[in-house]
Design a protein around this motif. Structure first.
Motif, PDB file in Angstrom:
ATOM      1  N   LEU A   9      24.921  86.610 -55.983  1.00 15.93           N
ATOM      2  CA  LEU A   9      24.685  87.443 -56.675  1.00 15.93           C
ATOM      3  C   LEU A   9      23.619  87.154 -57.005  1.00 15.93           C
ATOM      4  CD1 LEU A   9      27.911  87.653 -59.646  1.00 15.93           C
ATOM      5  CD2 LEU A   9      27.238  89.265 -57.541  1.00 15.93           C
ATOM      6  N   VAL A  10      23.099  86.070 -57.223  1.00 16.57           N
ATOM      7  CA  VAL A  10      21.776  84.986 -57.314  1.00 16.57           C
ATOM      8  C   VAL A  10      21.144  84.153 -57.344  1.00 16.57           C
ATOM      9  CG1 VAL A  10      19.512  84.629 -59.593  1.00 16.57           C
ATOM     10  CG2 VAL A  10      22.265  86.032 -60.436  1.00 16.57           C
ATOM     11  N   THR A  11      19.964  84.488 -55.571  1.00 18.70           N
ATOM     12  CA  THR A  11      19.642  83.500 -54.657  1.00 18.70           C
ATOM     13  C   THR A  11      18.834  82.433 -55.335  1.00 18.70           C
ATOM     14  OG1 THR A  11      17.963  84.710 -54.060  1.00 18.70           O
ATOM     15  CG2 THR A  11      19.872  86.080 -52.743  1.00 18.70           C
ATOM     16  N   GLU A  12      19.232  81.630 -54.179  1.00 19.79           N
ATOM     17  CA  GLU A  12      17.878  80.290 -54.889  1.00 19.79           C
ATOM     18  C   GLU A  12      16.185  81.053 -55.217  1.00 19.79           C
ATOM     19  OE1 GLU A  12      18.224  77.424 -51.585  1.00 19.79           O
ATOM     20  OE2 GLU A  12      17.008  75.277 -52.134  1.00 19.79           O
ATOM     21  N   ASP A  13      15.858  81.657 -54.401  1.00 14.75           N
ATOM     22  CA  ASP A  13      14.700  82.612 -54.654  1.00 14.75           C
ATOM     23  C   ASP A  13      14.543  82.973 -55.657  1.00 14.75           C
ATOM     24  OD1 ASP A  13      13.581  80.952 -52.184  1.00 14.75           O
ATOM     25  OD2 ASP A  13      13.199  82.974 -51.040  1.00 14.75           O
ATOM     26  N   GLU A  14      15.071  84.001 -56.320  1.00 14.49           N
ATOM     27  CA  GLU A  14      14.998  84.295 -57.352  1.00 14.49           C
ATOM     28  C   GLU A  14      15.673  83.191 -58.844  1.00 14.49           C
ATOM     29  OE1 GLU A  14      17.347  88.569 -56.422  1.00 14.49           O
ATOM     30  OE2 GLU A  14      18.459  86.770 -56.392  1.00 14.49           O
ATOM     31  N   ILE A  15      16.392  82.208 -58.581  1.00 12.30           N
ATOM     32  CA  ILE A  15      16.304  81.264 -59.824  1.00 12.30           C
ATOM     33  C   ILE A  15      14.846  80.845 -60.099  1.00 12.30           C
ATOM     34  CG2 ILE A  15      17.899  79.490 -60.221  1.00 12.30           C
ATOM     35  CD1 ILE A  15      20.188  80.277 -58.454  1.00 12.30           C
ATOM     36  N   GLU A  16      14.909  80.461 -58.866  1.00 15.71           N
ATOM     37  CA  GLU A  16      13.423  79.356 -59.095  1.00 15.71           C
ATOM     38  C   GLU A  16      12.337  80.159 -59.909  1.00 15.71           C
ATOM     39  OE1 GLU A  16      11.914  78.038 -54.807  1.00 15.71           O
ATOM     40  OE2 GLU A  16       9.996  77.118 -55.764  1.00 15.71           O
ATOM     41  N   GLU A  17      11.786  81.448 -59.132  1.00 15.84           N
ATOM     42  CA  GLU A  17      11.110  82.566 -59.736  1.00 15.84           C
ATOM     43  C   GLU A  17      11.551  82.623 -61.895  1.00 15.84           C
ATOM     44  OE1 GLU A  17       9.242  86.854 -59.219  1.00 15.84           O
ATOM     45  OE2 GLU A  17      10.425  85.865 -57.545  1.00 15.84           O
ATOM     46  N   LYS A  18      12.570  82.993 -61.489  1.00 16.52           N
ATOM     47  CA  LYS A  18      13.051  83.565 -63.422  1.00 16.52           C
ATOM     48  C   LYS A  18      12.955  81.630 -63.639  1.00 16.52           C
ATOM     49  CE  LYS A  18      15.295  86.484 -64.454  1.00 16.52           C
ATOM     50  NZ  LYS A  18      14.021  87.231 -64.851  1.00 16.52           N
ATOM     51  N   VAL A  19      13.401  80.595 -63.312  1.00 15.33           N
ATOM     52  CA  VAL A  19      12.946  79.024 -63.940  1.00 15.33           C
ATOM     53  C   VAL A  19      11.715  79.319 -64.324  1.00 15.33           C
ATOM     54  CG1 VAL A  19      13.385  76.690 -64.189  1.00 15.33           C
ATOM     55  CG2 VAL A  19      15.652  78.510 -63.391  1.00 15.33           C
ATOM     56  N   LYS A  20      11.112  79.728 -63.314  1.00 16.65           N
ATOM     57  CA  LYS A  20       9.091  79.147 -63.478  1.00 16.65           C
ATOM     58  C   LYS A  20       8.924  80.124 -64.727  1.00 16.65           C
ATOM     59  CE  LYS A  20       7.708  77.196 -59.470  1.00 16.65           C
ATOM     60  NZ  LYS A  20       7.092  77.576 -57.618  1.00 16.65           N
ATOM     61  N   GLU A  21       9.132  81.526 -64.713  1.00 15.89           N
ATOM     62  CA  GLU A  21       8.560  82.231 -65.495  1.00 15.89           C
ATOM     63  C   GLU A  21      10.047  82.433 -67.186  1.00 15.89           C
ATOM     64  OE1 GLU A  21      11.075  86.429 -65.865  1.00 15.89           O
ATOM     65  OE2 GLU A  21       9.616  86.417 -63.692  1.00 15.89           O
ATOM     66  N   LEU A  22      10.504  81.526 -67.587  1.00 16.13           N
ATOM     67  CA  LEU A  22      11.358  81.028 -68.700  1.00 16.13           C
ATOM     68  C   LEU A  22      10.849  80.315 -69.175  1.00 16.13           C
ATOM     69  CD1 LEU A  22      15.059  81.716 -67.598  1.00 16.13           C
ATOM     70  CD2 LEU A  22      13.441  83.346 -69.527  1.00 16.13           C
ATOM     71  N   GLY A  23      10.234  78.944 -68.547  1.00 19.76           N
ATOM     72  CA  GLY A  23       9.396  77.984 -68.896  1.00 19.76           C
ATOM     73  C   GLY A  23       8.010  78.084 -69.250  1.00 19.76           C
ATOM     74  N   LYS A  24       7.851  79.252 -68.651  1.00 19.71           N
ATOM     75  CA  LYS A  24       6.141  79.645 -68.960  1.00 19.71           C
ATOM     76  C   LYS A  24       6.364  80.025 -70.265  1.00 19.71           C
ATOM     77  CE  LYS A  24       2.403  81.752 -66.357  1.00 19.71           C
ATOM     78  NZ  LYS A  24       2.107  82.854 -65.827  1.00 19.71           N
ATOM     79  N   GLN A  25       6.939  81.026 -70.837  1.00 21.60           N
ATOM     80  CA  GLN A  25       7.524  82.100 -72.153  1.00 21.60           C
ATOM     81  C   GLN A  25       7.567  80.748 -73.107  1.00 21.60           C
ATOM     82  OE1 GLN A  25       6.888  85.227 -72.055  1.00 21.60           O
ATOM     83  NE2 GLN A  25       7.224  84.682 -74.560  1.00 21.60           N
ATOM     84  N   ILE A  26       8.450  80.069 -73.152  1.00 16.81           N
ATOM     85  CA  ILE A  26       9.282  78.815 -74.178  1.00 16.81           C
ATOM     86  C   ILE A  26       7.946  77.628 -74.065  1.00 16.81           C
ATOM     87  CG2 ILE A  26      10.122  76.390 -73.852  1.00 16.81           C
ATOM     88  CD1 ILE A  26      12.651  78.563 -71.996  1.00 16.81           C
ATOM     89  N   MET A  27       7.036  77.727 -73.477  1.00 22.40           N
ATOM     90  CA  MET A  27       5.981  77.248 -73.441  1.00 22.40           C
ATOM     91  C   MET A  27       5.266  77.542 -74.379  1.00 22.40           C
ATOM     92  SD  MET A  27       4.391  74.835 -70.285  1.00 22.40           S
ATOM     93  CE  MET A  27       2.726  76.181 -69.665  1.00 22.40           C
ATOM     94  N   GLU A  28       4.300  78.902 -74.115  1.00 20.73           N
ATOM     95  CA  GLU A  28       3.570  80.075 -75.035  1.00 20.73           C
ATOM     96  C   GLU A  28       4.377  79.985 -76.106  1.00 20.73           C
ATOM     97  OE1 GLU A  28       2.198  82.709 -71.940  1.00 20.73           O
ATOM     98  OE2 GLU A  28       3.325  83.545 -73.746  1.00 20.73           O
TER      99      GLU A  28
END
Ligand code: XMP
Ligand code: MG
Length: 178
Positions: A9-28
């Protein structure tokens, strides 16, 4: 393993990209705040370890274990603390890190419980959400992926302890859990 998986349902690449995005948002969002990630064992362990490395500022990390499903795949609505936090969350900005929100019972309980301990704020970050299954209203502040009502394994999630270390999220074949 492959013989019990229906589809990815969710690939390794999709997870990696999303986790980076979430981390950035949380940091801000938490810049200058006293952020503590509270991971819910064991399902959130892999997500939390990747997420934490994408939040590039000092944070606290703690864990709780609660009973939700046991070994069956249907929720009872009963939540019990199996392992409590090591540290106080008083005056801290708490971000609960979950693997998946299903009925919402676990999260409703946890949010309420942590607020009562005097946290400055309590928000929620979940890798997955099954919105169709919701029984109680809970707000999700950071979401990885909304998925259909299927039992999933991988990236921390298990079926009877199987599949946690898969690098992707996959739906199980119905005949495995029905
Ligand atoms: P509730 O219903 O309280 O449930 O929102 C949240 C917890 O239920 C587990 N859960 C799953 N675990 N595959 C899993 O491996 C799934 O498809 C699934 N759906 C719910 C999970 O432990 C979560 O924390
Ligand atoms: Mg589980």
């Amino acid at each position: 393993m492959e013989n019990i998986i229906k589809s990815v349902l969710v690939t390794e690449d999709e997870i990696e990209e999303k986790v980076k995005e979430l981390g950035k948002q949380i940091m801000e969002d938490y810049k200058g705040k006293d952020l503590i990630l509270v991971g819910i064992l064991k399902g959130a362990v892999i997500f939390m370890s990747d997420l934490a490395r994408n939040i590039k500022m000092p944070i606290g990390m703690d864990f709780m274990a609660v009973s939700s499903y046991g070994r069956s795949s249907t929720s009872t609505g009963e939540v019990r603390i199996i392992k409590d936090l090591d540290f106080s969350v008083e005056n801290k900005d708490v971000l609960i890190v979950e693997d998946i929100i299903d009925t919402g019972y676990t999260l409703a309980y946890l949010t309420d419980n942590l607020k009562k301990r005097g946290a400055a704020s309590v928000k929620v970050c979940t890798l997955l959400d099954k919105p169709e299954r919701r029984k109680v209203d809970v707000s999700v502040d950071y979401l990885g992926f909304a998925i259909p009502d299927e039992f999933v394994v991988g990236y921390g999630l298990d079926y009877s302890e199987i599949g946690r270390n898969l690098p992707y999220v996959a739906a199980l074949k119905e005949e495995v859990y029905s």
